[in-house]
Design an enzyme around this catalytic site. Structure first.
Site, mmCIF file in Angstrom:
data_model
loop_
_atom_site.group_PDB
_atom_site.id
_atom_site.type_symbol
_atom_site.label_atom_id
_atom_site.label_comp_id
_atom_site.label_asym_id
_atom_site.label_seq_id
_atom_site.Cartn_x
_atom_site.Cartn_y
_atom_site.Cartn_z
ATOM 1 N N ASP A 214 1.515 -3.835 -9.708
ATOM 2 C CA ASP A 214 1.231 -5.160 -10.260
ATOM 3 C C ASP A 214 1.484 -5.212 -11.766
ATOM 4 O OD1 ASP A 214 0.458 -5.458 -7.675
ATOM 5 O OD2 ASP A 214 -1.679 -5.697 -8.079
ATOM 6 N N TYR B 51 -10.352 -0.678 -0.264
ATOM 7 C CA TYR B 51 -9.134 -0.194 -0.932
ATOM 8 C C TYR B 51 -9.266 1.283 -1.314
ATOM 9 C CZ TYR B 51 -5.058 -0.329 -4.082
ATOM 10 O OH TYR B 51 -3.854 -0.090 -4.704
ATOM 11 N N HIS C 134 0.830 -1.207 0.000
ATOM 12 C CA HIS C 134 0.000 0.000 0.000
ATOM 13 C C HIS C 134 0.866 1.260 0.000
ATOM 14 C CE1 HIS C 134 -3.943 -1.920 0.264
ATOM 15 N NE2 HIS C 134 -3.322 -2.852 0.958
ATOM 16 N N GLY D 158 -8.198 -14.667 -6.961
ATOM 17 C CA GLY D 158 -8.561 -14.111 -5.663
ATOM 18 C C GLY D 158 -7.503 -14.398 -4.615
HETATM 19 C C1 GAF Z 1 -3.166 -4.319 -4.916
HETATM 20 C C2 GAF Z 1 -3.013 -3.143 -5.877
HETATM 21 F F1 GAF Z 1 -3.413 -3.501 -7.133
HETATM 22 C C3 GAF Z 1 -1.572 -2.652 -5.908
HETATM 23 O O1 GAF Z 1 -1.471 -1.510 -6.720
HETATM 24 C C4 GAF Z 1 -1.069 -2.353 -4.488
HETATM 25 O O2 GAF Z 1 -1.622 -1.169 -4.006
HETATM 26 C C5 GAF Z 1 -1.363 -3.534 -3.553
HETATM 27 O O3 GAF Z 1 -2.731 -3.928 -3.617
HETATM 28 C C6 GAF Z 1 -1.028 -3.213 -2.124
HETATM 29 O O4 GAF Z 1 0.333 -3.009 -1.970
HETATM 30 O O5 GAF Z 1 -2.457 -5.421 -5.387
#
Ligand code: GAF
Length: 393
Positions: free
Chosen positions: A187, A237, A45, A137
């Site tokens: 990601d 989120y 995060h 998931g």
């Molecule tokens: C998810 C999000 F897609 C990433 O961008 C990142 O924020 C992650 O959560 C937490 O580190 O995978």
């Protein structure tokens, strides 16, 4: 015991996808692309706060095989469990003139979004099959892998200029606009840029990277899936993101990357306790990640492991994105001799933990974790893989 991901290789997944293409569309797939999932070693995060992350690409990934067609229709069949059973979607190619928009089923939106935003478009008609061995998931970025595999496939169908950073950014945009998930860049970036034998320290503000070797044969990275399904498109989120933005604004910074613990303490009473704790996680995690990358470079695994545990505790207590099952898995891993550290990985609310340990302790660790865990865990031992690639057919 852990799936031998490396030994199984890509062959069976690719072959199954090609067979499915022939069966569904009556002709061979001529083009193929693959993109990996990821595990984040530390730096959670932090990406949407302009901070550091330290992921590695996995040997688990998503393939997309297909062929151009004469008509202006795009037909995509998924054989992965994303759609619960094999599922075909069809829609007019953007080259026909009408822009794509998000629709049901949800899995196809990752593909639609990338097609819509593709930099080498407008995209013509094609048929394709999607297949994946990333647990869905599980927080190992199955969605980013699908986006990046789609983009890599399109690069063969109608080439773009090959800019890799722009590619990752388009895939992120597809996720924002077609899947409604305001994710950071980690990601998609690691799925594009992964390097075999390395973790990648990514500065999510400048998008500069440092390769961190992870080839020590005495070391293993164990992924443990809690099999508690995580979904990130819910409100949690986006709410965490907003709280971070709120904290940064209150501190007079453009992002929490620019804030220090001292800044935060000064503003504590005006922020309110919850936002204060969210920001404390982010600021401390950014510092931990830089320190952890250095520890890995120095082969100081004890230090790296301690930072992993601090990261987990901060995600659990300050950021509140862990869950009982992940906490159980981490606690069990830390009881094993030869384990350096363990933490939840990815967005949280379920999904996986990542454990750094002596290679010789891997079997023992899996046995102990499974015995201690109240649910059923699945294990993956995987080496850092390269990023997305075209597969020869
Ligand atoms: C998810 C999000 F897609 C990433 O961008 C990142 O924020 C992650 O959560 C937490 O580190 O995978």
């Amino acid at each position: 015991m852990a799936e031998a991901v490396a030994e199984r290789g890509l062959g069976p997944l690719l072959a199954a996808a090609c067979r499915a293409h022939e069966a569904a569309f009556g002709g061979p797939a001529l083009l193929a692309a693959w993109a990996p999932g990821r595990v984040n070693l530390i730096g959670e995060h932090t990406d949407y706060n302009g901070g550091f992350v330290l992921p590695m690409a996995l040997q688990l990934g998503t393939v997309l095989v297909g062929s151009p067609t004469k008509d202006e229709t795009i037909s995509i069949l998924t054989t992965s469990a994303e759609a619960d059973k094999p599922h075909l979607v069809q829609f007019p190619a953007p080259r026909q003139g009408s822009p794509l928009s998000p629709r049901q089923p949800r899995w196809a939106n990752y593909v639609r979004g990338v097609i819509q935003h593709y930099r080498g478009g407008p995209v013509p008609g094609f048929s394709a099959v999607v297949a994946s061995d990333i647990p869905l998931g599980g927080g190992l970025s199955s969605s980013a892998a699908l986006e990046v595999a789609t983009y890599t496939f399109l690069q063969q169908l109608c080439p773009d200029d090959g800019d890799l950073v722009a590619k990752a950014l388009v895939c992120q945009k597809a996720e924002h606009t077609f899947a409604g998930m305001p994710c950071g860049i980690m990601d998609q970036f690691i799925s594009v840029m992964g390097k075999e034998g390395h973790a990648l320290l990514i500065d999510c503000r400048s998008l500069e990277t440092v390769l961190v070797p992870l080839t020590d044969a005495s070391l293993a990275v164990l992924i443990t899936n809690s099999n508690v399904r995580h979904t990130l498109t819910g409100s949690e989120y986006p709410m965490r993101r907003r709280q971070c933005e709120q904290a940064a604004a209150a501190l007079g910074k453009s992002s929490l990357r620019d804030a220090t613990m001292a800044d935060l303490e000064v503003a504590r009473s005006s922020l309110g306790e919850e936002v204060y704790r969210r920001a404390r996680h982010v600021i401390s995690e950014i510092a931990r990640t830089a320190q952890a990358a250095q520890a890995l470079q120095d082969r100081d695994y004890g230090m790296f492991g301690r930072l992993m545990v601090e990261s987990h505790n901060s995600l659990r207590d300050d950021y509140e994105v862990s869950c009982l099952e992940l906490d159980e898995l981490v606690a069990a891993a830390l009881e094993v001799n030869g384990v350096y550290g363990s933490r939840m990985t990815g967005g949280g609310f379920g999904g996986c933990t990542v454990t750094l340990l002596e290679a010789g302790a891997a079997e023992r660790a899996q046995r102990h974790i499974q015995e201690s865990y109240s649910g059923t865990a699945t294990f993956y031992l995987t080496k850092p893989s390269g990023g997305a690639k075209v597969l020869p057919l």
